[in-house]
Motif scaffolding. Structure first.
Motif, PDB file in Angstrom:
ATOM      1  N   GLN A  33       1.020  -1.024  -0.266  1.00 55.55           N
ATOM      2  CA  GLN A  33       0.213  -0.011  -0.405  1.00 55.55           C
ATOM      3  C   GLN A  33       0.801   1.194  -0.030  1.00 55.55           C
ATOM      4  O   GLN A  33      -0.011   2.292  -0.401  1.00 55.55           O
ATOM      5  CB  GLN A  33      -1.031  -0.406   1.160  1.00 55.55           C
ATOM      6  CG  GLN A  33      -2.147   1.191   1.491  1.00 55.55           C
ATOM      7  CD  GLN A  33      -2.555   1.378   2.338  1.00 55.55           C
ATOM      8  OE1 GLN A  33      -2.753   0.673   3.695  1.00 55.55           O
ATOM      9  NE2 GLN A  33      -3.010   2.354   2.936  1.00 55.55           N
ATOM     10  N   PHE A  34       1.591   1.313   0.748  1.00 60.21           N
ATOM     11  CA  PHE A  34       2.555   2.370   0.709  1.00 60.21           C
ATOM     12  C   PHE A  34       3.558   2.765  -0.255  1.00 60.21           C
ATOM     13  O   PHE A  34       3.972   4.576  -0.575  1.00 60.21           O
ATOM     14  CB  PHE A  34       3.833   1.756   1.881  1.00 60.21           C
ATOM     15  CG  PHE A  34       5.191   2.670   1.850  1.00 60.21           C
ATOM     16  CD1 PHE A  34       4.845   4.502   2.751  1.00 60.21           C
ATOM     17  CD2 PHE A  34       6.302   3.084   1.164  1.00 60.21           C
ATOM     18  CE1 PHE A  34       5.624   5.337   2.445  1.00 60.21           C
ATOM     19  CE2 PHE A  34       6.810   4.107   1.701  1.00 60.21           C
ATOM     20  CZ  PHE A  34       6.403   5.143   1.792  1.00 60.21           C
ATOM     21  N   ASN A  37      -0.552   1.381  -3.782  1.00 59.44           N
ATOM     22  CA  ASN A  37      -1.496   1.726  -3.737  1.00 59.44           C
ATOM     23  C   ASN A  37      -1.822   2.983  -3.034  1.00 59.44           C
ATOM     24  O   ASN A  37      -2.692   2.869  -2.221  1.00 59.44           O
ATOM     25  CB  ASN A  37      -2.847   0.463  -2.994  1.00 59.44           C
ATOM     26  CG  ASN A  37      -3.829   0.922  -2.676  1.00 59.44           C
ATOM     27  OD1 ASN A  37      -4.459   0.945  -4.317  1.00 59.44           O
ATOM     28  ND2 ASN A  37      -5.027  -0.173  -2.133  1.00 59.44           N
ATOM     29  N   GLY A  38      -1.926   3.700  -3.905  1.00 57.23           N
ATOM     30  CA  GLY A  38      -1.762   5.158  -4.020  1.00 57.23           C
ATOM     31  C   GLY A  38      -3.592   5.750  -4.047  1.00 57.23           C
ATOM     32  O   GLY A  38      -3.689   5.547  -5.011  1.00 57.23           O
ATOM     33  N   SER A  40      -4.443   8.984  -1.661  1.00 61.79           N
ATOM     34  CA  SER A  40      -5.105  10.558  -0.534  1.00 61.79           C
ATOM     35  C   SER A  40      -4.689  11.383  -1.382  1.00 61.79           C
ATOM     36  O   SER A  40      -4.504  11.295  -2.534  1.00 61.79           O
ATOM     37  CB  SER A  40      -3.980  10.066   0.667  1.00 61.79           C
ATOM     38  OG  SER A  40      -3.110  10.599  -0.463  1.00 61.79           O
ATOM     39  N   TYR A  42      -2.291  13.471  -1.312  1.00 61.70           N
ATOM     40  CA  TYR A  42      -1.032  13.858  -1.459  1.00 61.70           C
ATOM     41  C   TYR A  42      -0.826  13.301  -2.884  1.00 61.70           C
ATOM     42  O   TYR A  42      -0.024  13.433  -3.526  1.00 61.70           O
ATOM     43  CB  TYR A  42      -0.039  13.636  -0.475  1.00 61.70           C
ATOM     44  CG  TYR A  42      -0.767  14.009   0.642  1.00 61.70           C
ATOM     45  CD1 TYR A  42      -0.041  15.720   1.358  1.00 61.70           C
ATOM     46  CD2 TYR A  42      -1.399  13.204   1.582  1.00 61.70           C
ATOM     47  CE1 TYR A  42      -0.120  16.014   2.395  1.00 61.70           C
ATOM     48  CE2 TYR A  42      -1.724  14.399   3.115  1.00 61.70           C
ATOM     49  CZ  TYR A  42      -1.291  15.606   3.364  1.00 61.70           C
ATOM     50  OH  TYR A  42      -1.387  16.437   4.609  1.00 61.70           O
ATOM     51  N   ASP A  43      -1.004  12.409  -3.051  1.00 62.92           N
ATOM     52  CA  ASP A  43      -1.052  11.163  -3.978  1.00 62.92           C
ATOM     53  C   ASP A  43      -1.534  11.846  -5.197  1.00 62.92           C
ATOM     54  O   ASP A  43      -1.299  12.671  -6.199  1.00 62.92           O
ATOM     55  CB  ASP A  43      -1.746   9.552  -4.119  1.00 62.92           C
ATOM     56  CG  ASP A  43      -1.317   8.755  -3.140  1.00 62.92           C
ATOM     57  OD1 ASP A  43      -0.573   8.118  -3.454  1.00 62.92           O
ATOM     58  OD2 ASP A  43      -1.624   8.361  -2.209  1.00 62.92           O
ATOM     59  N   SER A  47       0.071  13.041  -8.422  1.00 63.10           N
ATOM     60  CA  SER A  47       0.100  12.951  -9.522  1.00 63.10           C
ATOM     61  C   SER A  47       0.192  14.385 -10.415  1.00 63.10           C
ATOM     62  O   SER A  47       0.586  13.348 -11.932  1.00 63.10           O
ATOM     63  CB  SER A  47      -0.856  12.064 -10.207  1.00 63.10           C
ATOM     64  OG  SER A  47      -0.880  10.776  -9.348  1.00 63.10           O
ATOM     65  N   HIS A 184      -4.305   4.084  -9.235  1.00 64.44           N
ATOM     66  CA  HIS A 184      -3.915   3.715  -8.035  1.00 64.44           C
ATOM     67  C   HIS A 184      -2.654   3.209  -7.445  1.00 64.44           C
ATOM     68  O   HIS A 184      -1.997   3.475  -6.856  1.00 64.44           O
ATOM     69  CB  HIS A 184      -4.443   2.289  -7.458  1.00 64.44           C
ATOM     70  CG  HIS A 184      -6.209   2.967  -7.229  1.00 64.44           C
ATOM     71  ND1 HIS A 184      -6.114   3.898  -5.056  1.00 64.44           N
ATOM     72  CD2 HIS A 184      -7.084   2.390  -7.528  1.00 64.44           C
ATOM     73  CE1 HIS A 184      -7.614   4.165  -5.586  1.00 64.44           C
ATOM     74  NE2 HIS A 184      -8.280   3.056  -6.832  1.00 64.44           N
ATOM     75  N   ARG A 187       2.376   5.803  -6.987  1.00 60.29           N
ATOM     76  CA  ARG A 187       2.252   6.399  -6.295  1.00 60.29           C
ATOM     77  C   ARG A 187       4.152   7.081  -6.045  1.00 60.29           C
ATOM     78  O   ARG A 187       4.267   7.875  -5.845  1.00 60.29           O
ATOM     79  CB  ARG A 187       1.483   5.927  -4.816  1.00 60.29           C
ATOM     80  CG  ARG A 187       2.892   5.725  -3.500  1.00 60.29           C
ATOM     81  CD  ARG A 187       2.101   5.246  -2.241  1.00 60.29           C
ATOM     82  NE  ARG A 187       0.622   5.907  -1.826  1.00 60.29           N
ATOM     83  CZ  ARG A 187       0.266   5.859  -0.494  1.00 60.29           C
ATOM     84  NH1 ARG A 187       0.699   4.529   0.292  1.00 60.29           N
ATOM     85  NH2 ARG A 187      -1.131   6.671   0.293  1.00 60.29           N
TER      86      ARG A 187
END
Length: 465
Positions: A33-34, A37-38, A40, A42-43, A47, A184, A187
């Motif tokens: 996930q770190f 899989n973003g 948020s 912030y992600d 982007s 996703h 990240r």
């Protein structure tokens, strides 16, 4: 009461998605996930910021040589603000569409919403077709530009191979983006991409200032209307990178928080583009008119080589950003979009890369192609169509009354937002598409006449024996 009910529906579904996407107790899942899989805020910011600059960082000094220093700075500020405005409109229309569909019990867990589907749901099939045509064509050529940029940049490290051969090689490398499922999963790439462009921008600035002005430097621009509007349209293209806004929003756990993300991303990008373009133009002046890639004028050093390598990696990332929406469209067309097999999806995506590869070999005109794409495609895709779509969607009193996202009072309410939309449509159609299209096409045709299609090494210096 109605608006409160709608907001509850929206928030409820997004919270549910966040719980499904974000909660897993295993160490492996947390690490995945770190990095992978973003979703948020912030992600989304990384982007948008990473996707906005890319290789255009290297062509903005070329635009300054066409526009002159003052116009170059003003157009960056103006189009940066205008791009942020239409990104906001797209986010409003996305939330409106998604809310309406989810109230009809439509489930988007295995389906990525795209801009043409938003237009279809809100305005009908004709708008869908227009959005699909302009968006896909723009993203197609956006991917082409990344391949051209890869070949142009690597040549300044290794000129044993011509740029066309490097295009073959990087086309194969960029084809591996078929294995990245969705936004996703960008990240870590978005985070690294922004670091890479930040380094490159400040390298260009510092190296130009240290180099100083070349002997007899001239800053003649603007000298011709063709060059002036070509340069202006390249900047229009620079801040028109939100053709993937809907896909980035859909990858968020709470898309309604997107509103100001693009504006904040643009403000950061301006801290990179304004100093670098100004410094390079100050140092080299009119020489940039025949050197559309800023790397070509700076002396070969290890710092320049690092910047070139970082930009190559970033262009691979940006290729994925531009191509992923095309992958989604193709998946939906052949009805495999909702399959869970990563290998199957990757396999069926490969045909999308082939025309991109081919076009990059035909038209390797680094710099001029940006302006052409900006005037003919970006002008409609991310400026005119979103502004018109917003006005028509909320043209009726009932639509405005039941709108999920109401315009802030600071903008003057509905009257203010409609006035700004009208200004954007008129300005971009006349200046961006009209004058910009005329100038960019003339410049593009001139490149074909000068270098020909399928040219092996566009703007290459004579090879030393």
């Amino acid at each position: 009461m109605a608006s409160e009910k709608v907001e509850t529906v929206v928030a409820g579904n997004y919270v549910e998605m966040e719980r499904e996407e974000g909660n897993s107790s295993s160490t492996k899942s947390k690490f995945s996930q770190f990095l992978w899989n973003g979703g948020s805020v912030y992600d989304a910011w990384f982007s948008c910021s990473s996707n906005q600059v890319a290789q255009v960082l290297l062509t903005l000094p070329y635009s300054f040589s066409q526009l002159g220093m003052l116009s170059g700075i003003l157009f960056q500020l103006f189009y940066g603000l205008m791009g942020s405005w239409t990104a906001y409109l797209i986010s409003v229309l996305y939330v409106e569409y998604r809310t309406r569909k989810e109230r009809e019990k439509v489930d988007f867990r295995n389906h990525v919403i795209q801009w043409f589907e938003v237009l279809d749901g809100l305005l009908g099939k004709h708008w869908r077709n227009a959005g699909l045509f302009f968006n896909c064509t723009f993203l197609l050529f956006g991917s082409v530009i990344q391949l051209i940029a890869c070949a142009s940049n690597i040549y300044y490290i290794n000129d044993n191979l011509d740029k066309r051969t490097w295009t073959y090689i990087f086309g194969a490398c960029c084809a591996t983006t078929v294995f990245i499922p969705s936004f996703h999963n960008y990240r870590i790439w978005s985070f690294l991409g922004l670091i890479m462009t930040t380094y490159t921008a400040w390298y260009l600035t510092t190296a130009s200032l240290i180099h100083g002005q070349v002997e007899g430097v001239k800053h003649s621009g603007p000298t011709k209307m063709v060059l002036y509007f070509t340069g202006a349209t390249n900047i229009l293209y620079t801040f028109g990178g939100h053709a993937v806004t809907v896909e980035i929003m859909h990858a968020m756990w709470k898309p309604q928080k997107f509103k100001l993300i693009y504006l904040l991303a643009t403000l950061y990008v301006l801290t990179l583009t304004l100093p670098s373009a100004s410094a390079v133009y100050w140092a080299f002046g009119d020489l940039l008119l025949t050197h559309s890639n800023a790397f070509s004028l700076l002396p070969k050093t290890r710092y320049r080589d690092v910047a070139v390598i970082l930009m190559l990696i970033h262009q691979f990332i940006t290729f994925g950003f531009a191509c992923t929406p095309l992958y989604f469209v193709w998946e939906k067309f052949i009805r495999v979009h909702e399959t869970k097999s990563l290998f199957k999806r990757a396999l069926v995506r490969l045909p999308v890369v082939i025309p991109i590869w081919f076009l990059a070999i035909i038209f390797p005109f680094f710099g001029p192609i940006n302006s052409t794409v900006g005037s003919l495609l970006v002008s409609f895709t991310v400026y005119i169509i979103p502004s018109l779509a917003h006005m028509i969607t909320f043209s009726s009193a009932s639509a405005r009354e039941n709108a999920v996202e109401r315009p802030p009072s600071i903008l003057g309410g509905w009257v203010g937002i409609f006035c700004v939309n009208i200004f954007v449509v008129v300005w971009v159609f006349i200046v961006g598409f009209g004058f910009g299209g005329w100038a960019s096409m003339l410049n593009f045709i001139h490149q074909i006449a000068s270098f020909g299609v399928f040219t092996k090494c566009y703007q290459c210096p004579p090879h030393k024996a």
